[in-house]
Design a protein around this motif. Structure first.
Motif, PDB file in Angstrom:
ATOM      1  N   HIS A   4       0.813  -1.218   0.000  1.00  0.00           N
ATOM      2  CA  HIS A   4       0.000   0.000   0.000  1.00  0.00           C
ATOM      3  C   HIS A   4       0.840   1.258   0.000  1.00  0.00           C
ATOM      4  CE1 HIS A   4      -3.481  -2.474   0.535  1.00  0.00           C
ATOM      5  NE2 HIS A   4      -2.824  -3.122   1.454  1.00  0.00           N
ATOM      6  N   LYS A   7      -0.337   4.681  -1.265  1.00  0.00           N
ATOM      7  CA  LYS A   7      -1.249   5.463  -0.448  1.00  0.00           C
ATOM      8  C   LYS A   7      -0.516   6.549   0.338  1.00  0.00           C
ATOM      9  CE  LYS A   7      -4.776   1.980  -0.124  1.00  0.00           C
ATOM     10  NZ  LYS A   7      -5.669   1.186   0.692  1.00  0.00           N
ATOM     11  N   ASP A 250      -9.596  -1.379  -7.481  1.00  0.00           N
ATOM     12  CA  ASP A 250      -9.789  -2.381  -6.442  1.00  0.00           C
ATOM     13  C   ASP A 250      -8.593  -3.351  -6.505  1.00  0.00           C
ATOM     14  OD1 ASP A 250     -10.400  -4.631  -5.023  1.00  0.00           O
ATOM     15  OD2 ASP A 250     -12.348  -4.997  -5.961  1.00  0.00           O
ATOM     16  N   LYS A 252      -7.944  -6.150  -5.488  1.00  0.00           N
ATOM     17  CA  LYS A 252      -8.222  -7.569  -5.750  1.00  0.00           C
ATOM     18  C   LYS A 252      -8.311  -7.873  -7.246  1.00  0.00           C
ATOM     19  CE  LYS A 252     -11.941  -7.990  -3.042  1.00  0.00           C
ATOM     20  NZ  LYS A 252     -12.006  -6.723  -2.303  1.00  0.00           N
ATOM     21  N   LYS A 297     -14.322   4.935  -1.092  1.00  0.00           N
ATOM     22  CA  LYS A 297     -13.932   4.534   0.267  1.00  0.00           C
ATOM     23  C   LYS A 297     -13.958   3.013   0.433  1.00  0.00           C
ATOM     24  CE  LYS A 297     -12.910   5.306   4.492  1.00  0.00           C
ATOM     25  NZ  LYS A 297     -11.502   5.641   4.697  1.00  0.00           N
ATOM     26  N   ASP A 298     -12.807   2.466   0.813  1.00  0.00           N
ATOM     27  CA  ASP A 298     -12.654   1.019   1.050  1.00  0.00           C
ATOM     28  C   ASP A 298     -12.883   0.155  -0.194  1.00  0.00           C
ATOM     29  OD1 ASP A 298     -12.128   1.568   3.708  1.00  0.00           O
ATOM     30  OD2 ASP A 298     -14.252   1.447   4.249  1.00  0.00           O
ATOM     31  N   LYS A 299     -13.092   0.778  -1.338  1.00  0.00           N
ATOM     32  CA  LYS A 299     -13.356  -0.021  -2.542  1.00  0.00           C
ATOM     33  C   LYS A 299     -12.298   0.205  -3.608  1.00  0.00           C
ATOM     34  CE  LYS A 299     -18.365   0.021  -2.119  1.00  0.00           C
ATOM     35  NZ  LYS A 299     -19.201   1.209  -2.110  1.00  0.00           N
ATOM     36  N   TRP A 301      -9.229   3.626  -4.833  1.00  0.00           N
ATOM     37  CA  TRP A 301      -8.331   4.667  -4.316  1.00  0.00           C
ATOM     38  C   TRP A 301      -8.403   5.876  -5.232  1.00  0.00           C
ATOM     39  CZ3 TRP A 301      -6.385   5.367   0.253  1.00  0.00           C
ATOM     40  CH2 TRP A 301      -5.341   6.261   0.453  1.00  0.00           C
ATOM     41  N   GLN A 340      -8.733  12.098   1.092  1.00  0.00           N
ATOM     42  CA  GLN A 340      -8.099  10.785   0.989  1.00  0.00           C
ATOM     43  C   GLN A 340      -7.713  10.517  -0.458  1.00  0.00           C
ATOM     44  OE1 GLN A 340     -10.422   7.139   1.810  1.00  0.00           O
ATOM     45  NE2 GLN A 340      -8.576   6.411   2.831  1.00  0.00           N
ATOM     46  N   ASN A 465      -5.863   7.447   5.915  1.00  0.00           N
ATOM     47  CA  ASN A 465      -6.909   6.420   6.001  1.00  0.00           C
ATOM     48  C   ASN A 465      -8.207   6.857   6.659  1.00  0.00           C
ATOM     49  OD1 ASN A 465      -5.432   4.279   4.814  1.00  0.00           O
ATOM     50  ND2 ASN A 465      -4.227   4.124   6.697  1.00  0.00           N
ATOM     51  N   GLU A 467     -11.785   8.507   7.987  1.00  0.00           N
ATOM     52  CA  GLU A 467     -13.098   8.660   7.346  1.00  0.00           C
ATOM     53  C   GLU A 467     -13.208  10.072   6.767  1.00  0.00           C
ATOM     54  OE1 GLU A 467     -15.582   6.306   7.340  1.00  0.00           O
ATOM     55  OE2 GLU A 467     -14.090   4.963   8.212  1.00  0.00           O
ATOM     56  N   ASP A 485     -10.450   9.478  12.638  1.00  0.00           N
ATOM     57  CA  ASP A 485     -10.250   8.080  13.014  1.00  0.00           C
ATOM     58  C   ASP A 485     -10.258   8.026  14.535  1.00  0.00           C
ATOM     59  OD1 ASP A 485      -7.781   9.076  13.782  1.00  0.00           O
ATOM     60  OD2 ASP A 485      -6.648   8.027  12.234  1.00  0.00           O
TER      61      ASP A 485
END
Ligand code: GLC
Length: 539
Positions: A4, A7, A250, A252, A297-299, A301, A340, A465, A467, A485
């Protein structure tokens, strides 16, 4: 890239033609970039995105490549490049190359061969048809050019000297893999993929962006070249929706680390796109920023940017480059960088370089300006020349491409040549790096502080990272958001206007991390935000 790391990075974009000339020919070069690495290090960026430095006839300043594995003689040679890479690495700076995979130059060996006969083995490297359809070139006019000698049309989404490669041909794809692996072996650390969303096109069905094979192509690129290696990747996608951006970024799915999406930056485009800009409101911008922050978010970047070599200078566009030059440039920087994502800074943005205004069309170099002029003014008569020139002053790409302003000496310290390839912006006398470094209140130090906060401060994790939550929605000219956070809340409050605005907000004992004015006008219950004032408060 693993772990990461992307990031945590901050990227500084260089347009080599306009950065620093060491040979005195009026054009920037690779050694010029090497000579300024300490400056970039001082700013704190840890990545350089290098716009194309490959061999090219320079019709589109290097986005028309005639040899992917050779260095443009204008900029130097492979030894200079290796030296740049080594010197950058010594300072902990990584290098991201710009890959133009949608098209080559018409001077590329492949195209010259392809054009020589229908039977040539390179013919299928490009896209040929007996009859053109009505797809338009992004630079204006038809996307088809007739080749008299072989009696067919070839496809070019950009200039006619930029023929599109045929991504349905597996041999082309193999050539591209080899080329990318050549640069990986040289030791480069990242790639920016030019107009990547055009690769999966299906021309006969008039599908240009986000075509059906796009993500398969990118996934295979990943698997066959940079995947699993220490390489950061970003794709340029003018047409990306949130859903598309998630597909790309993503982890993945093994495609890219992130994309550049342009929804925020095209909010002020009007009837004829960029050439007829309209006013942007704080609410429109706030809504789009929010949409992308929450959407990925979380899915996936986000990349974070307001400027690049294709966009006008942001301080002239959404700020005020006269009365509130420093204030508005700093506000825009704060607004974007505290979100972010991975921030990208375009050369000169960090000192508040502004748009330029040449009085004659002929002084402009950009191929897009000239072909759009032909299309919109000469051929179709949709715009008058004056209207078009107004568009050029506000939105033309040459605004971003004037030479970097290093000091108040000859040609802003960019070059000792009598003629620089594009005239220097006359405001270099006061807007320049030397002045910016001397003045601790300059825009430069706001950028430096933003990078420091993101990379090295105790707020780092919250910025990277945390919110994202919009705040102060009831104020129409304010863009506010909270990053949070379990350790910190950080509030960003930006006045996106020239008005003075009273905002109900309790400063109390919050820690003021950034303020683009000397102080804050406040009472127990509220603050009075000055024109373009921006605050960052932590608690
Ligand atoms: C991208 C580049 C731009 C270039 C075009 C064609 O949008 O950023 O500068 O003209 O692609 O390659």
């Amino acid at each position: 890239m693993k772990n990461h790391e992307w990031k945590k990075s901050v990227v500084y974009q260089i347009y080599p033609k306009s950065f620093k000339d060491t040979t005195g020919n009026g054009v920037g070069d690779i050694r010029g970039i090497t000579s300024k690495l300490d400056y970039i290090n001082n700013l704190g960026a840890d990545f350089i995105w290098l716009c194309p430095i490959y061999k090219s006839p320079m019709r589109d300043n290097g986005y028309d490549i005639s040899d992917y594995m050779a260095i443009n003689e204008l900029y130097g040679d492979m030894d200079d490049f290796v030296e740049l890479l080594e010197e950058a690495h010594k300072r902990g700076i990584k290098i991201m190359m710009d890959l133009v995979l949608n098209h080559t130059s018409s001077e590329h060996k492949w195209f010259k061969e392809a054009k020589s006969s229908k039977e040539n083995k390179y013919r299928d490297y490009y896209i040929w048809r007996d009859k053109p359809n009505d797809i338009q070139s992004i630079f204006g006019g038809s996307a088809w050019a007739f080749d008299e000698s072989t009696n067919q049309y070839y496809f070019h989404l950009f200039d006619k000297t930029q023929p599109d490669l045929n991504w349905e041909n597996p041999v082309v794809i193999k050539e591209i893999y080899q080329m990318i692996n050549f640069w990986i072996e040289k030791g480069v650390d990242g790639f920016r993929f030019d107009v990547i969303d055009l690769l999966g096109k299906e021309i006969d069905k008039k599908i240009v962006e986000n075509g059906p094979t796009l993500h398969k192509i990118i996934h295979s690129l990943n698997e066959n070249t940079f995947g699993g290696k220490h390489i950061m990747t970003v794709g340029e996608t003018w047409g990306a929706t949130i859903e598309e951006a998630i597909k790309y970024s993503d982890p993945k799915r093994k495609e890219l680390n992130m994309v550049f999406q342009f929804e925020h930056i095209t909010l002020d485009w009007g009837k004829y796109g960029k050439w007829t800009p309209k006013k942007i409101t704080a609410q429109e911008l706030r809504d789009v920023l929010k949409k992308w922050q929450l959407g990925l978010k979380d899915k996936g970047w986000n990349s974070l940017f307001l400027c690049n070599h294709d966009l006008p200078r942001i301080v002239s566009r959404w700020g005020d480059d006269e009365k509130y030059h420093a204030e508005s440039a700093k506000m825009l920087a704060i607004l974007i960088h505290m979100q972010q994502g991975t921030p990208f800074i375009y050369q000169g943005e960090e000192i508040g370089m502004t748009n330029v205004r040449y009085n004659e069309l002929s002084k402009y170099e950009d191929v897009e300006i000239h072909s759009s002029y032909k299309d919109l003014v000469l051929d179709s008569g949709k715009m008058t020349k004056d209207e078009f020139m107004d568009g050029v002053y506000k939105m033309g790409r040459d605004n971003a491409r004037t030479p970097m302003q290093w000091d108040d000496g000859l040609n802003a310290g960019f070059s000792i040549s009598k003629n620089t390839w594009l005239p220097v912006n006359p405001n270099y006398k006061y807007i320049n790096v030397a002045n910016s470094l001397q003045n601790k209140e300059s825009i430069f130090y706001t950028y430096k502080e933003l990078i420091y906060l993101r990379k090295h401060s105790c707020y780092s994790q919250t910025i990277i990272n945390g919110e994202y939550e919009p705040i102060l929605l009831e104020y129409k000219d304010i863009i506010g958001y909270r990053r949070k956070d379990s350790n910190y809340n950080i509030d960003i409050i930006a006045n996106f206007s020239k008005n003075t605005i009273k905002v109900d907000y309790l400063v109390e004992d919050k820690k003021l991390l950034l303020n683009n004015y000397k102080g804050i006008d406040l009472d127990e219950k509220s603050i009075l935000l000055m024109p373009f004032q921006a605050l960052v408060l932590a608690y």
